[in-house]
Design a protein around this motif. Structure first.
Motif, PDB file in Angstrom:
ATOM      1  N   ALA A 259       0.833  -1.203   0.000  1.00 35.63           N
ATOM      2  CA  ALA A 259       0.000   0.000   0.000  1.00 35.63           C
ATOM      3  C   ALA A 259       0.866   1.251   0.000  1.00 35.63           C
ATOM      4  O   ALA A 259       0.555   2.244  -0.668  1.00 35.63           O
ATOM      5  N   ALA A 260       1.975   1.213   0.736  1.00 31.93           N
ATOM      6  CA  ALA A 260       2.864   2.378   0.795  1.00 31.93           C
ATOM      7  C   ALA A 260       3.365   2.760  -0.589  1.00 31.93           C
ATOM      8  O   ALA A 260       3.390   3.942  -0.949  1.00 31.93           O
ATOM      9  N   SER A 261       3.765   1.769  -1.389  1.00 31.30           N
ATOM     10  CA  SER A 261       4.285   2.085  -2.723  1.00 31.30           C
ATOM     11  C   SER A 261       3.193   2.606  -3.638  1.00 31.30           C
ATOM     12  O   SER A 261       3.439   3.472  -4.489  1.00 31.30           O
ATOM     13  N   THR A 269      -1.863  11.424  -0.546  1.00 30.84           N
ATOM     14  CA  THR A 269      -1.686  10.198   0.241  1.00 30.84           C
ATOM     15  C   THR A 269      -0.226   9.950   0.623  1.00 30.84           C
ATOM     16  O   THR A 269       0.102   8.888   1.141  1.00 30.84           O
ATOM     17  N   ALA A 270       0.646  10.907   0.373  1.00 30.42           N
ATOM     18  CA  ALA A 270       2.076  10.722   0.646  1.00 30.42           C
ATOM     19  C   ALA A 270       2.334  10.516   2.134  1.00 30.42           C
ATOM     20  O   ALA A 270       3.200   9.719   2.523  1.00 30.42           O
ATOM     21  N   GLU A 271       1.600  11.221   2.999  1.00 33.96           N
ATOM     22  CA  GLU A 271       1.821  11.082   4.431  1.00 33.96           C
ATOM     23  C   GLU A 271       1.454   9.666   4.899  1.00 33.96           C
ATOM     24  O   GLU A 271       2.172   9.065   5.700  1.00 33.96           O
ATOM     25  N   THR A 272       0.344   9.133   4.399  1.00 32.14           N
ATOM     26  CA  THR A 272      -0.038   7.761   4.754  1.00 32.14           C
ATOM     27  C   THR A 272       0.994   6.773   4.226  1.00 32.14           C
ATOM     28  O   THR A 272       1.322   5.791   4.899  1.00 32.14           O
ATOM     29  N   ALA A 273       1.522   7.033   3.059  1.00 36.96           N
ATOM     30  CA  ALA A 273       2.558   6.168   2.496  1.00 36.96           C
ATOM     31  C   ALA A 273       3.789   6.143   3.394  1.00 36.96           C
ATOM     32  O   ALA A 273       4.376   5.079   3.635  1.00 36.96           O
ATOM     33  N   ARG A 274       4.188   7.306   3.902  1.00 34.13           N
ATOM     34  CA  ARG A 274       5.356   7.367   4.797  1.00 34.13           C
ATOM     35  C   ARG A 274       5.084   6.608   6.095  1.00 34.13           C
ATOM     36  O   ARG A 274       5.968   5.920   6.629  1.00 34.13           O
ATOM     37  N   LEU A 275       3.868   6.738   6.611  1.00 30.64           N
ATOM     38  CA  LEU A 275       3.504   6.017   7.825  1.00 30.64           C
ATOM     39  C   LEU A 275       3.648   4.510   7.632  1.00 30.64           C
ATOM     40  O   LEU A 275       4.282   3.810   8.437  1.00 30.64           O
ATOM     41  N   ARG A 387      -2.057   3.752  13.295  1.00 30.00           N
ATOM     42  CA  ARG A 387      -2.741   2.978  12.265  1.00 30.00           C
ATOM     43  C   ARG A 387      -3.462   3.938  11.311  1.00 30.00           C
ATOM     44  O   ARG A 387      -4.040   4.941  11.745  1.00 30.00           O
ATOM     45  N   PRO A 388      -3.485   3.660  10.025  1.00 31.11           N
ATOM     46  CA  PRO A 388      -4.135   4.558   9.073  1.00 31.11           C
ATOM     47  C   PRO A 388      -5.650   4.423   9.117  1.00 31.11           C
ATOM     48  O   PRO A 388      -6.191   3.398   9.554  1.00 31.11           O
ATOM     49  N   ALA A 389      -6.332   5.456   8.671  1.00 34.96           N
ATOM     50  CA  ALA A 389      -7.790   5.403   8.542  1.00 34.96           C
ATOM     51  C   ALA A 389      -8.160   4.674   7.261  1.00 34.96           C
ATOM     52  O   ALA A 389      -7.379   4.619   6.308  1.00 34.96           O
ATOM     53  N   ALA A 390      -9.357   4.119   7.226  1.00 37.74           N
ATOM     54  CA  ALA A 390      -9.822   3.433   6.019  1.00 37.74           C
ATOM     55  C   ALA A 390      -9.999   4.425   4.868  1.00 37.74           C
ATOM     56  O   ALA A 390      -9.682   4.119   3.716  1.00 37.74           O
ATOM     57  N   ARG A 391     -10.455   5.590   5.165  1.00 39.14           N
ATOM     58  CA  ARG A 391     -10.668   6.629   4.139  1.00 39.14           C
ATOM     59  C   ARG A 391      -9.397   7.446   4.012  1.00 39.14           C
ATOM     60  O   ARG A 391      -8.942   8.074   4.965  1.00 39.14           O
ATOM     61  N   ALA A 393      -6.889  10.497   2.279  1.00 39.87           N
ATOM     62  CA  ALA A 393      -7.086  11.924   1.995  1.00 39.87           C
ATOM     63  C   ALA A 393      -7.491  12.163   0.545  1.00 39.87           C
ATOM     64  O   ALA A 393      -7.854  13.289   0.199  1.00 39.87           O
ATOM     65  N   ARG A 394      -7.433  11.143  -0.272  1.00 41.34           N
ATOM     66  CA  ARG A 394      -7.848  11.289  -1.667  1.00 41.34           C
ATOM     67  C   ARG A 394      -9.260  10.746  -1.828  1.00 41.34           C
ATOM     68  O   ARG A 394      -9.545   9.595  -1.504  1.00 41.34           O
ATOM     69  N   SER A 395     -10.166  11.553  -2.324  1.00 40.38           N
ATOM     70  CA  SER A 395     -11.559  11.149  -2.484  1.00 40.38           C
ATOM     71  C   SER A 395     -11.668   9.911  -3.372  1.00 40.38           C
ATOM     72  O   SER A 395     -11.068   9.847  -4.441  1.00 40.38           O
ATOM     73  N   GLY A 396     -12.409   8.940  -2.895  1.00 35.22           N
ATOM     74  CA  GLY A 396     -12.636   7.728  -3.673  1.00 35.22           C
ATOM     75  C   GLY A 396     -11.609   6.638  -3.470  1.00 35.22           C
ATOM     76  O   GLY A 396     -11.772   5.530  -4.002  1.00 35.22           O
ATOM     77  N   LEU A 397     -10.555   6.900  -2.699  1.00 30.38           N
ATOM     78  CA  LEU A 397      -9.501   5.918  -2.475  1.00 30.38           C
ATOM     79  C   LEU A 397      -9.526   5.479  -1.011  1.00 30.38           C
ATOM     80  O   LEU A 397      -9.418   6.304  -0.107  1.00 30.38           O
TER      81      LEU A 397
END
Length: 432
Positions: A259-261, A269-275, A387-391, A393-397
């Motif tokens: 998911a990060a990649s 979504t870059a911040e979630t990717a870094r997490l 832990r990341p949220a299911a939703r 920051a990008r709408s629809g993803l």
């Protein structure tokens, strides 16, 4: 609504079932040639084995409900047994705790007080430990390691080793010295602190593909969905175009490292990717041994956590009693440990010796062996892990996976819950 699901593990399948049931046009993409993710079946030595000896418990409410929804009968596919922890460590050392079929919390108190191989003081201390957690509604002031929590509540001796530490390693796949106490307490809340049936062991009586993935795939197809195996998604573009098709929304139901990649390429979504890129992982090995003449264990699941520091065994399952494959024994090793340095033959031989010593009897010869190692079987469940949220920051993803279900460790129930929650969020978002 056209929805793409990336990942065909239990989280992705749960989401696809929920979306298809609601009338969405679902396409599921899976990079492998089969569904199931880290809980799938494999063929070896003429046997149908699992990519890891998984078990469920009665508290897995969402998983059991979803199995019924897709036509996979839990009563037929899972062997339900009262929780029994049985560590036959030789003639003079045998821990056993069995929870009787009594109303909660009487079943837990009776089981703890009737445990063999521990002192009465330890039993009373364990009852007090659970009551103290109940008084604070299973919420800690601050997260810490499981070892710190057990020290704080003076949980020591065999009961600590065979009950609390064994449950921690089995549920969180992280050593008590490093595991999150809050997540461990959450599992105690919903199992030992729940209703009587919540503590039942549900051991697969068929291979994992039949337990859920195969029935889920049939359900998805029957509701107009499509499943694309051997289809790897390398990127999520601005228009949600995947494998030449355009979608209204996308759910990533892959491991945190994958998911990060996929998230790193978008600013939103870059911040979630870094997490997710910072997550650590824990391994699991399943060592299958075929014995002849067929070996039978005194109980379908036994513990091998002997006090000797040189021993590596943790859990052993009798697949003859569970799946109707006589003589097939599965040893499970969770979390980092000395076993990682051993080659296949040495690992099987040592576990064979430890089982023989625990049962205090020589075993038949091993006819064949199969070692399945998952180096990144689960995320490392450490204190304070974000832990990341299911939703996103990008709408629809959206995201799904056991690491998204913030209250739980990396279990099948966490994966299923995350998939259902994400699917329901996608449906709500689409209606607004």
């Amino acid at each position: 609504m056209r929805a793409a699901i990336v990942g065909g593990g239990w989280a992705g399948l749960a989401a696809a079932v929920e979306l298809a049931r609601a009338g969405a046009q679902v396409t599921l993409f899976e990079a492998a040639r089969q569904l199931g993710g880290r809980a799938r079946s494999v063929e070896a030595h003429g046997q149908r084995l699992d990519n890891g000896q998984h078990l469920l418990i009665g508290a897995y409410r969402e998983t059991l409900g979803l199995m019924k929804d897709v036509g996979a009968d839990p009563e037929r596919l899972l062997k339900r047994l009262p929780l029994e922890l049985n560590f036959p460590a030789g003639r003079n050392s045998h821990f056993r705790m069995r929870l009787p079929r009594l109303p909660a919390p009487l079943h837990l108190a009776t089981g703890l007080l009737g445990a063999r191989g521990v002192s009465f003081a330890e039993k009373i201390g364990a009852v007090g430990f659970m009551r103290s957690l109940q008084r604070v509604d299973y919420r800690l002031d601050a997260d810490c390691t499981v070892s710190t929590l057990l020290d704080r509540h003076k949980q020591n001796g065999p009961l600590r080793r065979y009950l609390w530490e064994s449950l921690c390693l089995a549920a969180l796949n992280t050593s008590p010295q490093q595991a999150s106490a809050q997540i461990f307490v959450n599992t105690l809340r919903d199992t030992l602190g729940g209703g009587r049936a919540a503590t039942d062991l549900l051991l697969p009586a068929a291979d994992l593909e039949q337990v859920f993935p195969a029935a889920a795939a049939r359900f998805i197809a029957a509701h107009g969905g499509q499943i694309r195996l051997s289809t790897r998604i390398e990127a999520i573009d601005d228009g949600f175009e995947l494998a030449g098709e355009r979608f209204d929304c996308v759910l990533l139901a892959v491991g945190p490292q994958h998911a990060a990649s996929l998230l790193a390429g978008q600013q939103a979504t870059a911040e979630t990717a870094r997490l997710l890129a910072g997550y650590g992982f824990e391994p699991i090995a399943t060592v299958y041994c075929g014995y002849s003449p067929p070996l039978r264990l005194p109980f379908p699941m036994l513990g091998l956590a002997a006090p000797d520091s040189g021993q590596i065994g943790q859990w052993v399952f009798d697949r003859g009693a569970l799946c109707g494959t006589p003589g097939v024994i599965a040893f499970v090793l969770s979390g980092h440990g000395a076993w990682e340095e051993l080659d296949r033959q040495t690992l099987a031989a040592q576990l064979d010796g430890e089982l023989s010593a625990a049962l205090h009897t020589p075993l038949p010869a091993i006819e064949w062996q199969q070692v399945i190692r998952e180096q990144r079987a689960t995320f490392s469940c450490r204190p304070g892990l974000q832990r990341p949220a299911a939703r996103t920051a990008r709408s629809g993803l959206w995201l799904a996976g056991d690491y998204v279900c913030a209250d739980y460790p990396a279990t099948l129930e966490a994966a299923v819950r995350s998939g259902l929650d994400a699917a329901r969020g996608m449906l709500r978002e689409n209606r607004t």
